[in-house]
Design an enzyme around this catalytic site. Structure first.
Site, mmCIF file in Angstrom:
data_model
loop_
_atom_site.group_PDB
_atom_site.id
_atom_site.type_symbol
_atom_site.label_atom_id
_atom_site.label_comp_id
_atom_site.label_asym_id
_atom_site.label_seq_id
_atom_site.Cartn_x
_atom_site.Cartn_y
_atom_site.Cartn_z
ATOM 1 N N HIS A 253 25.557 -26.817 24.536
ATOM 2 C CA HIS A 253 25.831 -25.511 23.923
ATOM 3 C C HIS A 253 25.764 -25.609 22.414
ATOM 4 O O HIS A 253 26.186 -26.616 21.841
ATOM 5 C CB HIS A 253 27.213 -24.989 24.349
ATOM 6 N N GLU A 308 26.682 -20.842 31.786
ATOM 7 C CA GLU A 308 25.570 -20.417 32.640
ATOM 8 C C GLU A 308 25.489 -21.254 33.920
ATOM 9 O O GLU A 308 25.052 -20.769 34.947
ATOM 10 C CB GLU A 308 24.247 -20.537 31.886
#
Ligand code: CMC
Length: 363
Positions: A253, A308
């Protein structure tokens, strides 16, 4: 000189709604850890918290839930619109159009909690109506005795959902509700700041949300889980990808330099549910294997599952069609947009940043 773009690092507003701290991996909603809320509370309670600033007591929760339930029905004119919009129009465009159509009536400046409830309640009904109609299926009316999350699944499938699926989707919806001054939230506040109405502001937010850089579906994660297929294949499959230099989808991320708190909470939920469903089992196993192998192949990079990964795992486990991933994210984020619009109206001043002219001057 590089052109100024993207408002990177610019503070657009003070807010009491949420804190996103990428360095420490913190996500706070109104003084509560979002991950705790996702595990311990229902959609209705967290929606109430974000829009009102406090968790509801029992009576407030009952009243709020009743208001939401009674606001689910589609007006006849909206059904007619949904029936005539060309079949090939993507569902996010349909949502944007349908919400814009609510403008007028109760949707006039200033935004109110009643308006927030109406939009939050009606969005899942619009999604389900359009999805079933587009796929040649009969439309399912909302079921008043079901909560917000269970009713959404019921309207999509026509079947009473499994409690484990309601729990998992509910946790995802709560964690998707709010994430600071992201693009769609900012877009909605800009529109409202002109003293436009809440339906127009949320329609604009949906327009921002549908872009692949924002609400794009985690389809790559699904493809990875489908390709892995079973627990035994996880390690060889992941090793082979990392040997090739591929990136593992759903890991790493940009903002969170430590574990993504949304992924952590969804992992907890998924772990609690594994055993219930082979997809939850597979997701938990793949995550553990991938984190171990990423530490081996990319030492010092601190790569963990991101939101996700588990969002995709949950949506796959509950058999949500891929085309509904972004609309479902929208059905979550509508709560954050509503809270921000109520807050914007309290201190409203029209947004009017400046630009620096870099073109030529007249000769
Ligand atoms: N798999 C394998 N290696 C990775 C991964 C990954 N998923 N992510 C980062 N790395 C490695 C990368 O190869 C690099 O290694 P090296 O220095 O040896 O070349 C190192 O980690 C740093 O990578 P980076 O590109 O500088 O990291 P970034 O912060 O720019 O990228 C990211 C962030 C999300 C684009 C990236 O982690 C990635 O591509 N992940 C896979 C795609 C994904 O899951 N995207 C969804 C993100 S969550 C979105 C949201 O919050 O809305």
């Amino acid at each position: 000189m590089a052109k100024v773009t993207g408002l990177d690092g610019i503070v657009a507003a003070d807010t009491d709604i949420s804190l996103v701290d990428g360095t420490q991996g913190h996500l706070v909603y109104r003084g509560f850890w979002a991950k705790d809320l996702a595990v311990q509370y229902e959609y209705e309670e967290v929606a109430y918290l974000l829009c009102n600033g406090v968790l509801p007591d029992q009576a407030q929760n009952q009243q709020f839930t009743k208001n939401l339930t009674e606001s689910r029905q589609l007006p006849e004119a909206l059904k007619r619109l949904l029936d005539i919009i060309p079949r090939e129009m993507p569902i996010m465009g349909v949502l944007q159009t349908a919400i814009a159509m609510l403008s007028g009536g109760i949707f006039i400046w200033p935004p109110t909690k009643e308006q927030a409830i109406r939009i939050t309640a009606i969005l899942p009904t619009i999604i389900a109506y359009r999805y079933r109609m587009q796929n040649g299926l009969s439309v399912i009316e909302p079921k008043p005795e079901l909560g917000h999350t269970a009713n959404f699944l019921y309207m999509l499938t026509g079947e009473l959902p499994k409690p484990a699926h309601v729990k998992a989707l509910g946790a995802y919806l709560i964690l998707g509700m709010e994430h600071g001054m992201n693009a769609s939230t900012f877009a909605s506040r800009v529109v409202l700041s002109t003293q436009s109405d809440m339906a127009s502001a949320i329609s604009a937010a949906i327009g921002a949300m549908k872009g692949p850089l924002h609400g794009g579906a985690p389809t790559e994660v699904i493809a990875m889980l489908d390709a892995i297929g079973s627990k035994e294949h996880a390690e060889p499959w992941i090793r082979e990808s990392l040997e090739r230099g591929d990136r593992l989808m759903g890991f790493g991320h940009r903002i969170y330099k430590t574990k993504d708190p949304r992924a952590e909470a969804l992992r907890e939920v998924t772990e609690a549910l594994s055993g219930n469903d082979p997809w939850f089992d597979l997701a938990v196993h793949v995550e553990k294997t991938a984190v171990r192998l990423l530490a081996e192949y990319k030492p010092g990079r601190h790569l963990y599952a991101n939101v996700e990964f588990f969002a995709a795992s949950i949506m796959r486990a509950i058999a949500l069609p891929t085309e509904l991933f972004t609309p479902t994210f929208t059905a979550a984020r509508v709560v954050g947009w509503s809270a921000h619009l109520l807050e914007q109206a309290e201190v409203n001043r029209i947004f009017r940043p400046q630009s620096v002219y870099t073109g030529p001057m007249p000769g």
